[in-house]
Design a protein around this motif. Structure first.
Motif, PDB file in Angstrom:
ATOM      1  N   LEU A   1       0.836  -1.203   0.000  1.00 32.05           N
ATOM      2  CA  LEU A   1       0.000   0.000   0.000  1.00 32.05           C
ATOM      3  C   LEU A   1       0.871   1.253   0.000  1.00 32.05           C
ATOM      4  O   LEU A   1       0.575   2.232  -0.689  1.00 32.05           O
ATOM      5  N   ALA A   2       1.955   1.197   0.764  1.00 39.81           N
ATOM      6  CA  ALA A   2       2.861   2.352   0.835  1.00 39.81           C
ATOM      7  C   ALA A   2       3.445   2.643  -0.544  1.00 39.81           C
ATOM      8  O   ALA A   2       3.566   3.806  -0.948  1.00 39.81           O
ATOM      9  N   ARG A   3       3.771   1.590  -1.287  1.00 45.07           N
ATOM     10  CA  ARG A   3       4.345   1.802  -2.625  1.00 45.07           C
ATOM     11  C   ARG A   3       3.283   2.293  -3.607  1.00 45.07           C
ATOM     12  O   ARG A   3       3.575   3.096  -4.489  1.00 45.07           O
ATOM     13  N   VAL A   4       2.053   1.786  -3.445  1.00 44.02           N
ATOM     14  CA  VAL A   4       0.971   2.244  -4.327  1.00 44.02           C
ATOM     15  C   VAL A   4       0.734   3.742  -4.132  1.00 44.02           C
ATOM     16  O   VAL A   4       0.489   4.482  -5.084  1.00 44.02           O
ATOM     17  N   LEU A   5       0.825   4.178  -2.877  1.00 44.26           N
ATOM     18  CA  LEU A   5       0.582   5.595  -2.582  1.00 44.26           C
ATOM     19  C   LEU A   5       1.769   6.463  -3.002  1.00 44.26           C
ATOM     20  O   LEU A   5       1.646   7.680  -3.098  1.00 44.26           O
ATOM     21  N   GLY A   6       2.878   5.850  -3.244  1.00 45.33           N
ATOM     22  CA  GLY A   6       4.061   6.572  -3.762  1.00 45.33           C
ATOM     23  C   GLY A   6       4.771   7.415  -2.723  1.00 45.33           C
ATOM     24  O   GLY A   6       4.244   7.816  -1.737  1.00 45.33           O
TER      25      GLY A   6
ATOM     26  N   PRO B   1      -0.397   4.601  -9.962  1.00 46.02           N
ATOM     27  CA  PRO B   1       0.055   4.008  -8.704  1.00 46.02           C
ATOM     28  C   PRO B   1       0.309   2.512  -8.801  1.00 46.02           C
ATOM     29  O   PRO B   1       1.333   2.023  -8.341  1.00 46.02           O
ATOM     30  N   LEU B   2      -0.613   1.795  -9.410  1.00 43.63           N
ATOM     31  CA  LEU B   2      -0.462   0.347  -9.463  1.00 43.63           C
ATOM     32  C   LEU B   2       0.653  -0.077 -10.407  1.00 43.63           C
ATOM     33  O   LEU B   2       1.165  -1.186 -10.309  1.00 43.63           O
ATOM     34  N   ALA B   3       1.045   0.838 -11.295  1.00 46.32           N
ATOM     35  CA  ALA B   3       2.129   0.517 -12.215  1.00 46.32           C
ATOM     36  C   ALA B   3       3.445   0.335 -11.472  1.00 46.32           C
ATOM     37  O   ALA B   3       4.389  -0.264 -11.983  1.00 46.32           O
ATOM     38  N   ALA B   4       3.503   0.847 -10.231  1.00 43.36           N
ATOM     39  CA  ALA B   4       4.721   0.718  -9.432  1.00 43.36           C
ATOM     40  C   ALA B   4       4.928  -0.729  -8.978  1.00 43.36           C
ATOM     41  O   ALA B   4       6.016  -1.096  -8.540  1.00 43.36           O
ATOM     42  N   LEU B   5       3.875  -1.526  -9.096  1.00 44.02           N
ATOM     43  CA  LEU B   5       3.985  -2.918  -8.652  1.00 44.02           C
ATOM     44  C   LEU B   5       4.144  -3.870  -9.839  1.00 44.02           C
ATOM     45  O   LEU B   5       3.601  -3.629 -10.913  1.00 44.02           O
TER      46      LEU B   5
ATOM     47  N   ARG C   1       1.029  -7.255  -7.653  1.00 48.02           N
ATOM     48  CA  ARG C   1      -0.389  -6.900  -7.791  1.00 48.02           C
ATOM     49  C   ARG C   1      -1.266  -8.088  -7.395  1.00 48.02           C
ATOM     50  O   ARG C   1      -2.298  -7.925  -6.740  1.00 48.02           O
ATOM     51  N   ALA C   2      -0.833  -9.275  -7.777  1.00 44.89           N
ATOM     52  CA  ALA C   2      -1.603 -10.474  -7.419  1.00 44.89           C
ATOM     53  C   ALA C   2      -1.600 -10.673  -5.907  1.00 44.89           C
ATOM     54  O   ALA C   2      -2.622 -11.038  -5.310  1.00 44.89           O
ATOM     55  N   THR C   3      -0.445 -10.419  -5.282  1.00 50.92           N
ATOM     56  CA  THR C   3      -0.359 -10.537  -3.818  1.00 50.92           C
ATOM     57  C   THR C   3      -1.286  -9.525  -3.162  1.00 50.92           C
ATOM     58  O   THR C   3      -2.025  -9.852  -2.220  1.00 50.92           O
TER      59      THR C   3
END
Lengths: 139, 139
Positions: free
Chosen positions: A134-139, B118-122, B127-129
DNA sequence: TATTGTTATACTCTATAACTATA
DNA sequence: TATAGTTATAGAGTATAACAATA
């Protein structure tokens, strides 16, 4: 230019939407349990960390300063917050939680079911993984 | 009985709060880009999957049926939705997205920045996790 | 009688614009 | 002149209660 999102990303976005809906549902219910609206509860939570100028509340709420007047009015009417002068600038009014306001804010924080039941389904390691993602998604 | 939440859980709850704030911010901005409010956009998204009785919309929105009247009125005024009779029960009115409403709903879905940046960071695995953890949190 | 949708009413949140008191 | 807070106003979402049409 719009680009199609892949199915996995769409699935995650839908799940986040479900989390958002559930979070609101529980937050508003917890606020109502203390005779507050969601907006009032959010402001009280801010103030329980320390006094803030009206302008500062508006910035954190991402709304126009004129709206904050009414929200703080209603908290004040219930004895949960109060306005104080700012010694450094007489234009500024500092909104602060009263002692009862801080108690209510703490109670509200603890009564947020969301913090317990759902997250209890995860192990400590999984909660840490969720936190990091979540922390990475929020950047 | 209230129980203290551990620091890790509190951290995750705070992050979820941040996700909720950001989701709303982007969803409302996307809706405003199509001259709609967040509530109107949510209802239009529902209707783009198929017609629904007014009562069904209220249930999904978790609000009183009387509120739905105004929301659908405003979508109808913009030509994005329409009311149809239900052949099976003449008390029921089915709200349905118009062709233009469906196009706007699709555009709105694609313009949700949240789904991309944001989700592109994963990575796909991450993303599956995230999907699996969120699904378990929601129960 | 019960249910569906609507209307009427009141409250809250929201943005905009104009006002006041300070700076 | 610029800024902080308020007031006035209007639109939207929400709940409650009462109503007409239909089941």
């Amino acid at each position: 230019m719009t680009r199609r999102t892949d199915p996995l990303t769409a699935e995650v976005v839908d799940l986040i939407g479900a989390v958002v809906a559930r979070y609101h549902q529980e937050y508003d219910a917890a606020a109502a349990g203390h005779r507050m609206t969601g907006a009032q509860a959010r402001v009280l939570a801010m103030l329980s960390a320390g006094p803030l100028p009206m302008r500062g509340i508006a910035e954190r709420l991402r709304c126009e300063p004129s709206n904050v007047t009414g929200i703080v009015d209603r908290l004040e009417a219930q004895g949960l917050a109060e306005r104080r002068p700012d010694p450094a600038d007489r234009r500024v009014k500092l909104a602060a939680a009263t002692e009862r306001g801080r108690a209510v804010a703490a109670d509200l924080r603890d009564s947020l079911e969301f913090a317990r039941e759902p997250l209890a389904a995860l192990s400590a390691g999984e909660r840490a993984t969720l936190r990091d993602l979540l922390a990475r998604v929020l950047g």
